[in-house]
Each structure stands twice: as C-alpha cells, then as structure tokens.
Design a protein around this motif. Structure first.
Motif, short mmCIF file in Angstrom:
data_model
loop_
_atom_site.label_atom_id
_atom_site.label_comp_id
_atom_site.label_asym_id
_atom_site.label_seq_id
_atom_site.Cartn_x
_atom_site.Cartn_y
_atom_site.Cartn_z
N LEU A 104 34.32 23.70 49.51
CA LEU A 104 34.30 24.60 48.35
C LEU A 104 33.02 25.40 48.21
N LEU A 105 32.13 25.35 49.22
CA LEU A 105 30.86 26.07 49.09
C LEU A 105 31.08 27.59 49.03
N TRP A 106 31.81 28.14 49.97
CA TRP A 106 32.02 29.60 49.97
C TRP A 106 32.86 30.07 48.76
N PRO A 107 33.90 29.34 48.37
CA PRO A 107 34.60 29.74 47.14
C PRO A 107 33.68 29.69 45.91
N ALA A 108 32.77 28.72 45.87
CA ALA A 108 31.82 28.64 44.74
C ALA A 108 30.89 29.85 44.74
N ILE A 109 30.43 30.24 45.91
CA ILE A 109 29.57 31.43 46.01
C ILE A 109 30.34 32.65 45.53
N ALA A 110 31.57 32.80 45.98
CA ALA A 110 32.39 33.95 45.57
C ALA A 110 32.63 33.95 44.06
N LEU A 111 32.94 32.79 43.49
CA LEU A 111 33.19 32.71 42.05
C LEU A 111 31.96 33.11 41.26
N HIS A 112 30.80 32.58 41.65
CA HIS A 112 29.56 32.94 40.94
C HIS A 112 29.26 34.43 41.08
N ALA A 113 29.49 34.99 42.27
CA ALA A 113 29.24 36.42 42.48
C ALA A 113 30.18 37.28 41.63
N ILE A 114 31.44 36.89 41.55
CA ILE A 114 32.40 37.63 40.72
C ILE A 114 31.99 37.57 39.26
N LEU A 115 31.59 36.38 38.81
CA LEU A 115 31.16 36.27 37.41
C LEU A 115 29.91 37.10 37.15
N VAL A 116 29.00 37.19 38.12
CA VAL A 116 27.82 38.03 37.96
C VAL A 116 28.23 39.49 37.77
N ILE A 117 29.18 39.94 38.57
CA ILE A 117 29.64 41.33 38.47
C ILE A 117 30.24 41.60 37.08
N PHE A 118 31.12 40.72 36.63
CA PHE A 118 31.74 40.93 35.32
C PHE A 118 30.74 40.79 34.18
N LEU A 119 29.86 39.82 34.26
CA LEU A 119 28.84 39.65 33.21
C LEU A 119 27.87 40.83 33.21
N GLY A 120 27.52 41.31 34.40
CA GLY A 120 26.66 42.50 34.48
C GLY A 120 27.33 43.70 33.86
N HIS A 121 28.61 43.86 34.10
CA HIS A 121 29.36 44.96 33.49
C HIS A 121 29.36 44.82 31.97
N ALA A 122 29.57 43.62 31.47
CA ALA A 122 29.57 43.38 30.02
C ALA A 122 28.19 43.68 29.42
N TRP A 123 27.14 43.28 30.14
CA TRP A 123 25.78 43.51 29.65
C TRP A 123 25.46 45.01 29.62
N LEU A 124 25.83 45.73 30.69
CA LEU A 124 25.58 47.17 30.73
C LEU A 124 26.40 47.91 29.68
N ALA A 125 27.65 47.49 29.48
CA ALA A 125 28.49 48.13 28.47
C ALA A 125 27.91 47.93 27.07
N LYS A 126 27.41 46.74 26.80
CA LYS A 126 26.80 46.44 25.50
C LYS A 126 25.54 47.28 25.31
N ARG A 127 24.74 47.40 26.37
CA ARG A 127 23.52 48.20 26.30
C ARG A 127 23.85 49.67 26.06
N ASP A 128 24.89 50.18 26.73
CA ASP A 128 25.30 51.57 26.54
C ASP A 128 25.80 51.81 25.12
N ARG A 129 26.57 50.85 24.58
CA ARG A 129 27.04 50.99 23.19
C ARG A 129 25.90 51.00 22.20
N GLU A 130 24.91 50.16 22.43
CA GLU A 130 23.75 50.10 21.52
C GLU A 130 22.95 51.38 21.60
N SER A 131 22.75 51.93 22.80
CA SER A 131 21.99 53.17 22.92
C SER A 131 22.76 54.35 22.33
#
Length: 137
Positions: A104-131
């Motif tokens: 499960l090492l590579w699936p774990a890496i992929a899952l964490h990477a996918i969550l980073v992408i989605f969380l990064g998108h959420a963070w940038l969207a929140k920042r854009d809304r605030e600005s």
C-alpha cells in the motif's frame, strides 16, 4: 461561490477521514499498518510510537473536522495540507530509496498527493474569495 465552499468542505472532510482511518488502523493494529505500507514489522518501540502517532492523527482529525454550513476553517485546510504534503514527500522518499516498500505504499503516496491537490485548490479558492471581498464596495 457556495459550490466552491461546498467542495472545500468535502475536501477537508475527506482528508480528515483519511487521517482518522490511518490513525485507527495504526492504533488498533500497528503490525498490519507496518506490513501493508512498509513491508516490514515494527519493533515493540515502533509499535508504541505508531500508537502515539495514531493518537496525534486522531487529534488532528478532531481539530480539523468541518462544522456548520460556513465551510472549513482556513486553519483546518492548512493543517491537513501540511500533514498530507509532508506525508507524501516522506513516503515518496521511502519508496524511491527502496528502504521500506509494502503493497500500500504507492497507493498511500497517490492518496496523499491527491488530497494535497484538492486541499491546495480549496486554499487558493478561499484566498481568492477573501481578496475579492477586500476590493468590493
């Protein structure tokens, strides 16, 4: 705008569930976790440290769990993003070095990477809304 907040809420919820699931498995059966992710066994000290890590992950889950209809707190997004970035980097380091590789090492890496992408998108969207709100009249 509501759709973006709803996506961010679901992203934080998914990341919190992943942390909780990892914590629960790590607490209940550190040996399973070690075998599946690292392809190796924990020593007694490693099992104790794994359970302590599980407690920290469960605390992270409780601290970042989305509440209310307002959307996730920026601190929740940052905390979960930091955890997932560091977890993905460290697991990738282990995989590339062939130090500890389980099924499960590579699936774990992929899952964490996918969550980073989605969380990064959420963070940038929140920042854009605030600005955008800063410049509205």
């Amino acid at each position: 705008m509501l759709k973006g907040m709803e996506i961010a809420r679901w992203t934080v919820l998914a990341a919190a569930i992943e942390a909780a699931a990892t914590g629960l498995v790590l607490f209940a059966r550190p040996s399973w976790f070690a075998r599946l992710v690292f392809g190796s066994e924990f020593s007694d000290a490693g099992s104790a440290l794994g359970r302590l890590t599980a407690i920290a992950l469960l605390g992270l889950t409780l601290a970042t769990w989305p509440s209310g209809a307002v959307g996730p707190l920026p601190s929740s997004v940052r905390a979960l993003m930091t955890y997932n970035v560091l977890a993905a980097i460290y697991l990738l380091y282990l995989a590339i070095g062939h130090q500890l590789t389980g099924i499960l090492l590579w699936p774990a890496i992929a899952l964490h990477a996918i969550l980073v992408i989605f969380l990064g998108h959420a963070w940038l969207a929140k920042r854009d809304r605030e600005s955008a709100e800063d410049f509205s009249i």
